[in-house]
Scaffold this motif. Structure first.
Motif, PDB file in Angstrom:
ATOM      1  N   ASN A 210       0.843  -1.194   0.000  1.00 59.43           N
ATOM      2  CA  ASN A 210       0.000   0.000   0.000  1.00 59.43           C
ATOM      3  C   ASN A 210       0.880   1.247   0.000  1.00 59.43           C
ATOM      4  O   ASN A 210       1.838   1.334   0.769  1.00 59.43           O
ATOM      5  CB  ASN A 210      -0.906   0.023   1.229  1.00 59.43           C
ATOM      6  CG  ASN A 210      -1.866  -1.155   1.250  1.00 59.43           C
ATOM      7  OD1 ASN A 210      -2.320  -1.603   0.209  1.00 59.43           O
ATOM      8  ND2 ASN A 210      -2.170  -1.657   2.434  1.00 59.43           N
ATOM      9  N   VAL A 211       0.548   2.220  -0.838  1.00 59.33           N
ATOM     10  CA  VAL A 211       1.319   3.468  -0.902  1.00 59.33           C
ATOM     11  C   VAL A 211       0.350   4.644  -0.956  1.00 59.33           C
ATOM     12  O   VAL A 211      -0.750   4.530  -1.498  1.00 59.33           O
ATOM     13  CB  VAL A 211       2.240   3.507  -2.141  1.00 59.33           C
ATOM     14  CG1 VAL A 211       3.271   2.407  -2.087  1.00 59.33           C
ATOM     15  CG2 VAL A 211       1.434   3.401  -3.423  1.00 59.33           C
ATOM     16  N   PRO A 212       0.740   5.792  -0.382  1.00 55.80           N
ATOM     17  CA  PRO A 212      -0.124   6.975  -0.448  1.00 55.80           C
ATOM     18  C   PRO A 212      -0.199   7.510  -1.864  1.00 55.80           C
ATOM     19  O   PRO A 212       0.761   7.413  -2.631  1.00 55.80           O
ATOM     20  CB  PRO A 212       0.566   7.966   0.499  1.00 55.80           C
ATOM     21  CG  PRO A 212       1.988   7.528   0.523  1.00 55.80           C
ATOM     22  CD  PRO A 212       1.956   6.036   0.390  1.00 55.80           C
ATOM     23  N   ALA A 213      -1.348   8.058  -2.226  1.00 54.08           N
ATOM     24  CA  ALA A 213      -1.537   8.635  -3.558  1.00 54.08           C
ATOM     25  C   ALA A 213      -1.577  10.142  -3.429  1.00 54.08           C
ATOM     26  O   ALA A 213      -2.111  10.685  -2.467  1.00 54.08           O
ATOM     27  CB  ALA A 213      -2.837   8.121  -4.181  1.00 54.08           C
ATOM     28  N   ASN A 214      -0.988  10.833  -4.392  1.00 51.08           N
ATOM     29  CA  ASN A 214      -0.966  12.294  -4.365  1.00 51.08           C
ATOM     30  C   ASN A 214      -2.288  12.853  -4.865  1.00 51.08           C
ATOM     31  O   ASN A 214      -2.827  12.410  -5.879  1.00 51.08           O
ATOM     32  CB  ASN A 214       0.157  12.823  -5.260  1.00 51.08           C
ATOM     33  CG  ASN A 214       1.512  12.515  -4.680  1.00 51.08           C
ATOM     34  OD1 ASN A 214       1.980  13.209  -3.808  1.00 51.08           O
ATOM     35  ND2 ASN A 214       2.120  11.433  -5.154  1.00 51.08           N
ATOM     36  N   ASN A 215      -2.779  13.857  -4.140  1.00 55.79           N
ATOM     37  CA  ASN A 215      -3.974  14.574  -4.586  1.00 55.79           C
ATOM     38  C   ASN A 215      -3.530  15.898  -5.178  1.00 55.79           C
ATOM     39  O   ASN A 215      -3.330  16.877  -4.464  1.00 55.79           O
ATOM     40  CB  ASN A 215      -4.927  14.822  -3.411  1.00 55.79           C
ATOM     41  CG  ASN A 215      -5.529  13.534  -2.909  1.00 55.79           C
ATOM     42  OD1 ASN A 215      -5.961  12.706  -3.695  1.00 55.79           O
ATOM     43  ND2 ASN A 215      -5.544  13.356  -1.591  1.00 55.79           N
ATOM     44  N   LEU A 216      -3.307  15.931  -6.482  1.00 57.19           N
ATOM     45  CA  LEU A 216      -2.803  17.138  -7.119  1.00 57.19           C
ATOM     46  C   LEU A 216      -3.906  18.168  -7.273  1.00 57.19           C
ATOM     47  O   LEU A 216      -5.029  17.852  -7.634  1.00 57.19           O
ATOM     48  CB  LEU A 216      -2.226  16.796  -8.502  1.00 57.19           C
ATOM     49  CG  LEU A 216      -1.063  15.797  -8.484  1.00 57.19           C
ATOM     50  CD1 LEU A 216      -0.622  15.512  -9.909  1.00 57.19           C
ATOM     51  CD2 LEU A 216       0.091  16.337  -7.670  1.00 57.19           C
TER      52      LEU A 216
ATOM     53  N   ILE B 108       4.392  17.353 -13.529  1.00 55.43           N
ATOM     54  CA  ILE B 108       4.052  16.719 -12.254  1.00 55.43           C
ATOM     55  C   ILE B 108       4.733  17.439 -11.092  1.00 55.43           C
ATOM     56  O   ILE B 108       4.109  17.731 -10.064  1.00 55.43           O
ATOM     57  CB  ILE B 108       4.466  15.232 -12.277  1.00 55.43           C
ATOM     58  CG1 ILE B 108       3.571  14.456 -13.243  1.00 55.43           C
ATOM     59  CG2 ILE B 108       4.379  14.624 -10.879  1.00 55.43           C
ATOM     60  CD1 ILE B 108       4.010  13.026 -13.465  1.00 55.43           C
ATOM     61  N   ILE B 109       6.022  17.745 -11.258  1.00 50.35           N
ATOM     62  CA  ILE B 109       6.764  18.428 -10.196  1.00 50.35           C
ATOM     63  C   ILE B 109       6.207  19.828  -9.971  1.00 50.35           C
ATOM     64  O   ILE B 109       6.054  20.279  -8.833  1.00 50.35           O
ATOM     65  CB  ILE B 109       8.263  18.487 -10.541  1.00 50.35           C
ATOM     66  CG1 ILE B 109       8.849  17.067 -10.600  1.00 50.35           C
ATOM     67  CG2 ILE B 109       9.029  19.316  -9.510  1.00 50.35           C
ATOM     68  CD1 ILE B 109      10.262  17.007 -11.138  1.00 50.35           C
ATOM     69  N   PHE B 110       5.883  20.525 -11.069  1.00 45.63           N
ATOM     70  CA  PHE B 110       5.330  21.874 -10.953  1.00 45.63           C
ATOM     71  C   PHE B 110       4.009  21.852 -10.186  1.00 45.63           C
ATOM     72  O   PHE B 110       3.759  22.707  -9.329  1.00 45.63           O
ATOM     73  CB  PHE B 110       5.108  22.477 -12.343  1.00 45.63           C
ATOM     74  CG  PHE B 110       4.615  23.901 -12.310  1.00 45.63           C
ATOM     75  CD1 PHE B 110       5.507  24.958 -12.305  1.00 45.63           C
ATOM     76  CD2 PHE B 110       3.257  24.181 -12.270  1.00 45.63           C
ATOM     77  CE1 PHE B 110       5.055  26.274 -12.260  1.00 45.63           C
ATOM     78  CE2 PHE B 110       2.790  25.485 -12.222  1.00 45.63           C
ATOM     79  CZ  PHE B 110       3.699  26.535 -12.222  1.00 45.63           C
ATOM     80  N   GLU B 111       3.156  20.877 -10.485  1.00 44.26           N
ATOM     81  CA  GLU B 111       1.866  20.760  -9.804  1.00 44.26           C
ATOM     82  C   GLU B 111       2.062  20.584  -8.299  1.00 44.26           C
ATOM     83  O   GLU B 111       1.366  21.194  -7.488  1.00 44.26           O
ATOM     84  CB  GLU B 111       1.080  19.573 -10.368  1.00 44.26           C
ATOM     85  CG  GLU B 111       0.508  19.792 -11.755  1.00 44.26           C
ATOM     86  CD  GLU B 111      -0.726  20.678 -11.748  1.00 44.26           C
ATOM     87  OE1 GLU B 111      -1.236  20.975 -10.649  1.00 44.26           O
ATOM     88  OE2 GLU B 111      -1.171  21.081 -12.830  1.00 44.26           O
ATOM     89  N   LYS B 112       3.022  19.738  -7.931  1.00 47.51           N
ATOM     90  CA  LYS B 112       3.258  19.487  -6.509  1.00 47.51           C
ATOM     91  C   LYS B 112       3.833  20.715  -5.824  1.00 47.51           C
ATOM     92  O   LYS B 112       3.418  21.069  -4.709  1.00 47.51           O
ATOM     93  CB  LYS B 112       4.213  18.299  -6.342  1.00 47.51           C
ATOM     94  CG  LYS B 112       4.348  17.832  -4.891  1.00 47.51           C
ATOM     95  CD  LYS B 112       3.018  17.321  -4.361  1.00 47.51           C
ATOM     96  CE  LYS B 112       3.119  16.881  -2.916  1.00 47.51           C
ATOM     97  NZ  LYS B 112       1.833  16.371  -2.395  1.00 47.51           N
TER      98      LYS B 112
END
Length: 241
Positions: free
Chosen positions: A45-51, A136-140
Motif C-alpha cells: 500500500n502506498v499513499p496517492a498524491n492529490n494534485l 508533475i513536479i510543478f503541480e506538486k
C-alpha cells in the motif's frame, strides 16, 4: 473538472486498488492505492498524491507508477502485469543469466537464444527530465510552496517533495529555482539568525550570572571554613578554662 478527476480516479482504480494508508509522522490516514503482484500475489500500500488544479489525463497514474518503480516494482498496463520487487529482481536475474549464457554460446560458435532485454530501474532513473516530469513536479510545488518570501509550507523541503513524487531531488530543485524561489527564503533565514543571536545573548547573560553565583559560593565556602576554625579555637579555649 469533476468529470476529468473522475476519469483519473477510474484509471487509478482500474490499475490499483483504492484504499486508505497511514502517512506522515502523525500516521494520519490518507487516500492511497494497493498494488498486487500479478505473479506471487504480494501486496503493498502506498499513499496517492492529490494534485490540485485538476491535473487531468493520466498524470496521477504515471506518478503512482514512478513511485512504485522507485520501490522496486515493475508496473504494467494491466493489474496482472504488475510485478513486486522480488519477482522483478528474479526476472532481471533470469534475463541476465540468459544473456550470459548466450554470450558464452556465441563465443563457442553456437546459436544464442533470443532474449528480450529488460529495462532496469537504473535505466529509468537515468532518463532525462521530460515535459511530463516537469508538469508533475510543478503541480506538486504549486501545492506546497507558499511564495518566494516564505518558501515551502511547514514541513516541506526539496527532499520531501522528491521522495513524495519518486523523482530525483535535483529535478525538484531545478523546477523550484526556475519557477518559484529559494528552498528557504532569505527573510526566513534572517529571522532564524536573529532568533539565534538573541538566544546566544541570553545564554551569555545566564552564563555570566551563573559564574558570579559560583564565585560567591566559593567565597562563602572559604569564609565558612575560617569561621569553623575560629569556633574550634574558641571551644578549645573555653574547655581549657
Amino acid at each position: 473538472m469533476g468529470a476529468a478527476m473522475s476519469s483519473v480516479q477510474n484509471q487509478v482504480a482500474e490499475l490499483f486498488g483504492v484504499t486508505r494508508v497511514p502517512y506522515g509522522d502523525n500516521g494520519q490516514f490518507v487516500r492511497g492505492v494497493s498494488v498486487t503482484c500479478g505473479h506471487c500475489g504480494a501486496v503493498e500500500n502506498v499513499p496517492a498524491n492529490n494534485l490540485r488544479n485538476g491535473a487531468g489525463d493520466d498524470v496521477e497514474v504515471q506518478l503512482l507508477k514512478r513511485k512504485l518503480e522507485t520501490r522496486g516494482w515493475k508496473t504494467g498496463s494491466k493489474p496482472a502485469q504488475h510485478r513486486c520487487p522480488k519477482c522483478f529482481s528474479s526476472i532481471k536475474a533470469t534475463a541476465a543469466r540468459r544473456a550470459s549464457e548466450n554470450s558464452a554460446a556465441a563465443t563457442n560458435g553456437e546459436t544464442p537464444v533470443s532474449v528480450t532485454p529488460i529495462k532496469s530501474l537504473k535505466d529509468v532513473a537515468a532518463r532525462m527530465l521530460g515535459r511530463e516530469d516537469r508538469r508533475i513536479i510543478f503541480e506538486k510545488l504549486n501545492e506546497v510552496y507558499v511564495n518566494d518570501k516564505v518558501g515551502y509550507g511547514a514541513g516541506w523541503t526539496d527532499e520531501k517533495v522528491a521522495n513524495d513524487l519518486g523523482v530525483p531531488r535535483a529535478w525538484v530543485k531545478l523546477i523550484r529555482d526556475e519557477n518559484f524561489g529559494d528552498e528557504v527564503a532569505n527573510e526566513e533565514i534572517r529571522q532564524k539568525l536573529a532568533e539565534a543571536s538573541k538566544l546566544l545573548d541570553e545564554v551569555k547573560k545566564t552564563t555570566a550570572q551563573a559564574e558570579a553565583i559560583v564565585t560567591d559560593l566559593k567565597r562563602l565556602n572559604h569564609e565558612a571554613e575560617h569561621i569553623g576554625k575560629a569556633l574550634d579555637t574558641i571551644r578549645k579555649a573555653l574547655g581549657g578554662g
